[in-house]
Design a protein around this motif. Sequence first.
Motif, short mmCIF file in Angstrom:
data_model
loop_
_atom_site.label_atom_id
_atom_site.label_comp_id
_atom_site.label_asym_id
_atom_site.label_seq_id
_atom_site.Cartn_x
_atom_site.Cartn_y
_atom_site.Cartn_z
N ALA A 216 -25.16 10.86 -16.40
CA ALA A 216 -26.51 10.44 -16.00
C ALA A 216 -27.55 11.12 -16.88
CB ALA A 216 -26.74 10.79 -14.52
N GLY A 217 -27.37 11.03 -18.19
CA GLY A 217 -28.28 11.72 -19.11
C GLY A 217 -29.35 10.80 -19.67
N LEU B 220 -31.02 2.94 -28.32
CA LEU B 220 -32.38 3.27 -27.84
C LEU B 220 -32.89 4.53 -28.50
CD1 LEU B 220 -32.43 5.95 -25.78
CD2 LEU B 220 -31.30 4.38 -24.26
N ARG C 245 -33.76 19.15 -27.82
CA ARG C 245 -32.50 19.39 -28.52
C ARG C 245 -32.71 19.22 -30.03
NH1 ARG C 245 -28.62 15.54 -24.98
NH2 ARG C 245 -30.41 14.18 -25.23
N LYS D 129 -26.25 15.75 -35.50
CA LYS D 129 -24.89 15.72 -34.95
C LYS D 129 -24.09 14.55 -35.52
CE LYS D 129 -24.60 13.74 -30.65
NZ LYS D 129 -23.73 12.56 -30.71
N VAL E 40 -22.82 8.11 -12.17
CA VAL E 40 -22.23 9.33 -11.61
C VAL E 40 -22.29 10.46 -12.63
CG1 VAL E 40 -20.69 8.12 -10.03
CG2 VAL E 40 -19.88 8.66 -12.34
N ASP E 41 -22.33 11.68 -12.12
CA ASP E 41 -22.37 12.84 -13.01
C ASP E 41 -21.79 14.03 -12.26
OD1 ASP E 41 -24.47 13.34 -15.71
OD2 ASP E 41 -23.48 15.06 -14.78
N ILE E 42 -21.21 14.97 -13.02
CA ILE E 42 -20.70 16.18 -12.38
C ILE E 42 -21.82 17.18 -12.11
CG2 ILE E 42 -18.25 16.22 -13.02
CD1 ILE E 42 -19.02 17.56 -15.61
N ALA F 234 -13.21 12.79 -19.11
CA ALA F 234 -13.62 11.58 -18.40
C ALA F 234 -12.49 10.54 -18.46
CB ALA F 234 -14.90 11.01 -19.01
N VAL G 227 -21.06 10.28 -21.66
CA VAL G 227 -21.12 11.74 -21.58
C VAL G 227 -21.56 12.30 -22.92
CG1 VAL G 227 -19.33 11.81 -19.80
CG2 VAL G 227 -18.67 12.02 -22.20
N ASN G 228 -21.93 13.57 -22.94
CA ASN G 228 -22.39 14.18 -24.18
C ASN G 228 -21.23 14.41 -25.16
OD1 ASN G 228 -22.05 15.66 -21.80
ND2 ASN G 228 -22.78 17.55 -22.73
N GLU H 206 -35.38 7.86 -27.80
CA GLU H 206 -36.11 8.55 -26.74
C GLU H 206 -37.61 8.38 -26.97
OE1 GLU H 206 -34.75 12.57 -26.01
OE2 GLU H 206 -32.70 11.91 -26.36
N LYS I 182 -20.03 4.27 -24.45
CA LYS I 182 -21.48 4.19 -24.65
C LYS I 182 -21.93 5.40 -25.47
CE LYS I 182 -24.54 1.52 -23.40
NZ LYS I 182 -25.03 0.52 -24.42
P1 NAI Z 1 -26.88 14.11 -21.93
O1 NAI Z 1 -26.36 15.46 -22.22
O2 NAI Z 1 -28.32 13.93 -21.58
O3 NAI Z 1 -26.04 13.46 -20.73
C1 NAI Z 1 -24.65 13.52 -20.63
C2 NAI Z 1 -24.29 13.71 -19.16
O4 NAI Z 1 -22.88 13.56 -19.02
C3 NAI Z 1 -24.63 15.09 -18.59
O5 NAI Z 1 -25.52 14.94 -17.50
C4 NAI Z 1 -23.28 15.67 -18.17
O6 NAI Z 1 -23.36 16.44 -16.99
C5 NAI Z 1 -22.47 14.42 -17.96
N1 NAI Z 1 -21.02 14.64 -18.02
C6 NAI Z 1 -20.31 15.29 -18.98
N2 NAI Z 1 -19.00 15.23 -18.69
C7 NAI Z 1 -18.87 14.54 -17.55
C8 NAI Z 1 -17.75 14.13 -16.75
N3 NAI Z 1 -16.50 14.44 -17.12
N4 NAI Z 1 -17.99 13.43 -15.62
C9 NAI Z 1 -19.24 13.12 -15.25
N5 NAI Z 1 -20.34 13.46 -15.98
C10 NAI Z 1 -20.15 14.15 -17.10
O7 NAI Z 1 -26.51 13.22 -23.19
P2 NAI Z 1 -27.27 11.91 -23.74
O8 NAI Z 1 -28.43 12.27 -24.56
O9 NAI Z 1 -27.44 10.94 -22.61
O10 NAI Z 1 -26.17 11.35 -24.74
C11 NAI Z 1 -24.95 10.77 -24.27
C12 NAI Z 1 -24.28 10.11 -25.46
O11 NAI Z 1 -25.10 9.05 -25.96
C13 NAI Z 1 -24.03 11.05 -26.64
O12 NAI Z 1 -22.80 10.67 -27.24
C14 NAI Z 1 -25.16 10.72 -27.58
O13 NAI Z 1 -24.82 10.94 -28.92
C15 NAI Z 1 -25.35 9.23 -27.34
N6 NAI Z 1 -26.70 8.72 -27.63
C16 NAI Z 1 -27.81 9.47 -27.30
C17 NAI Z 1 -29.08 8.97 -27.54
C18 NAI Z 1 -30.29 9.77 -27.18
O14 NAI Z 1 -31.38 9.37 -27.60
N7 NAI Z 1 -30.19 10.84 -26.44
C19 NAI Z 1 -29.28 7.64 -28.15
C20 NAI Z 1 -28.06 6.94 -28.41
C21 NAI Z 1 -26.83 7.49 -28.16
#
Ligand code: NAI
Length: 482
Positions: free
Chosen positions: A9-10, A160, A343, A276, A32-34, A109, A86-87, A162, A126
């Motif tokens: 849920a990031g 997308l 970040r 990254k 869902v998120d942990i 996951a 997930v991250n 941010e 995703k």
């Molecule tokens: P984030 O760190 O904000 O969210 C990831 C979430 O996953 C965290 O809340 C974490 O608690 C949860 N999580 C981790 N392991 C888990 C598990 N086993 N079960 C349930 N929840 C779990 O990361 P963000 O920014 O949403 O990025 C996610 C992915 O999307 C990354 O691979 C990133 O590279 C990619 N991405 C990010 C963008 C951005 O602008 N932030 C844009 C496009 C892709």
Amino acid sequence: MVKICCIGAGYVGGPTMAVIALKCPEIEVVVVDISEPRIAGWNSERLPIYEPGLDDVVRQCRGRNLSFSTDVHRHVADADIVFVSVNTPTKTCGLGAGKAADLTYWESAARMIADVSLSDKIVVEKSTVPVKTAEAIEKILAHNGRRGVRYQILSNPEFLAEGTAVRDLLSPDRVLIGGRETPEGRAAVAALRDVYARWVPGDRIITTNLWSAELSKLAANAFLAQRISSVNAISALCEATGADVAEVAHSVGKDARIGPRFLAASVGFGGSCFQKDILNLVYICECYGLPEVAGYWREVIRINDYQKCRFVNRVVSSMFNTVAGKKVAVLGFAFKKDTGDTRETPAIDVCNGLLGDKAVVSIYDPQVTGEQVARDLAMKKFDWDHPRHLQPLSATEMAKQVAVAADAYEAARDAHAVCILTEWDEFRSLDYKRMFDAMHKPAFIFDGRNVVDVAKLREIGFVVYSIGKPLDDWLKDMPAVA
Ligand code: NAI
């Protein structure tokens, strides 16, 4: 009725699922998120991330067909389509440290999906992952899943940005779906395509094979970051020659083959993705025996580091080669405007550079809390090719040298210099005369985002440095920066 569950849920999982729920009222979407605090945030009036327009979308769907939960197992088990968002940070130790993607969260996951699933699932990547990750996920699911349960893996990377996430999700340039080229794979692609087709025009939904989809995301981020490093490299030459980078970028961008976007010179790119994903690309190229290709992309990051160093050096050299004990106001800490995300923000490296030279920094950002600033400046970064003076300080040194201000005027009071590090709109219309009157003289402004009106500020009396713009006589007289 299709049920969707998104793990994570990031910044991506939350907004993406909220828009799917908005546009597909007949689909039940659970995120869902942990992390309990994150889920509590999504269920509250103050969402855990700041994103223009997001509150409104969540308010319309939450409690209707959108929900947020920590009951990961139940909702994964119930879903037909499971997104994994997930991250995937850079590995900080072991094989590939400082370059390879850390797939620990992804693997756990995938193992959990295999454990709890009693019915067939479409599993959607995703998160941004290394090319060929789908193959690894298929193996985990095949070896750990229950007998008779079948999985199809799709790659559906998210594009997308941010700060404009809701707009980008409502009207994407493209949606990319990669899948296996088998009848089952094609059926899974069609099922996901049907979800997006409810609001995205058909010609914007691209379907490819799995590896093209995975690699396209890494390539797209590498191309975007490369444009920034290209214009930033030119900005250094502009300062040396008297050219103006805004004029050069405008002239270059008028060429239809190049286009005008992503050509703004700055103190450097930040955010959780560009560095990254390029490091990941570099690592993949090295693993496939392509050192020239790896070296080409590595330079994009080198120029970004160079730009941050150059900025710090410019500040220090302009101020008589020392900032020790001098208050420097830092306006903006987020990696870009309209987000609270810090970040990999260039502000971390710039502040650490100034602190390393014994400056006292007073930081103001409309969306970043003092706790976040303290966490970021205390953080150890993987030191891949980072110059020594960008190493973080100890907590005690930091407490003496860092303050967080309630507004730009408080940050600038009694300061010797102002550094603008995020392009927040409010920094364009500050009362700079008021700030000037409250500062030590000579008063300096170092604009890392080219948001100020240089001529106006010079008229007020500031010594102004704006990236890639013709230099003040004052700055010309100072020793060259490396
Ligand atoms: P984030 O760190 O904000 O969210 C990831 C979430 O996953 C965290 O809340 C974490 O608690 C949860 N999580 C981790 N392991 C888990 C598990 N086993 N079960 C349930 N929840 C779990 O990361 P963000 O920014 O949403 O990025 C996610 C992915 O999307 C990354 O691979 C990133 O590279 C990619 N991405 C990010 C963008 C951005 O602008 N932030 C844009 C496009 C892709």
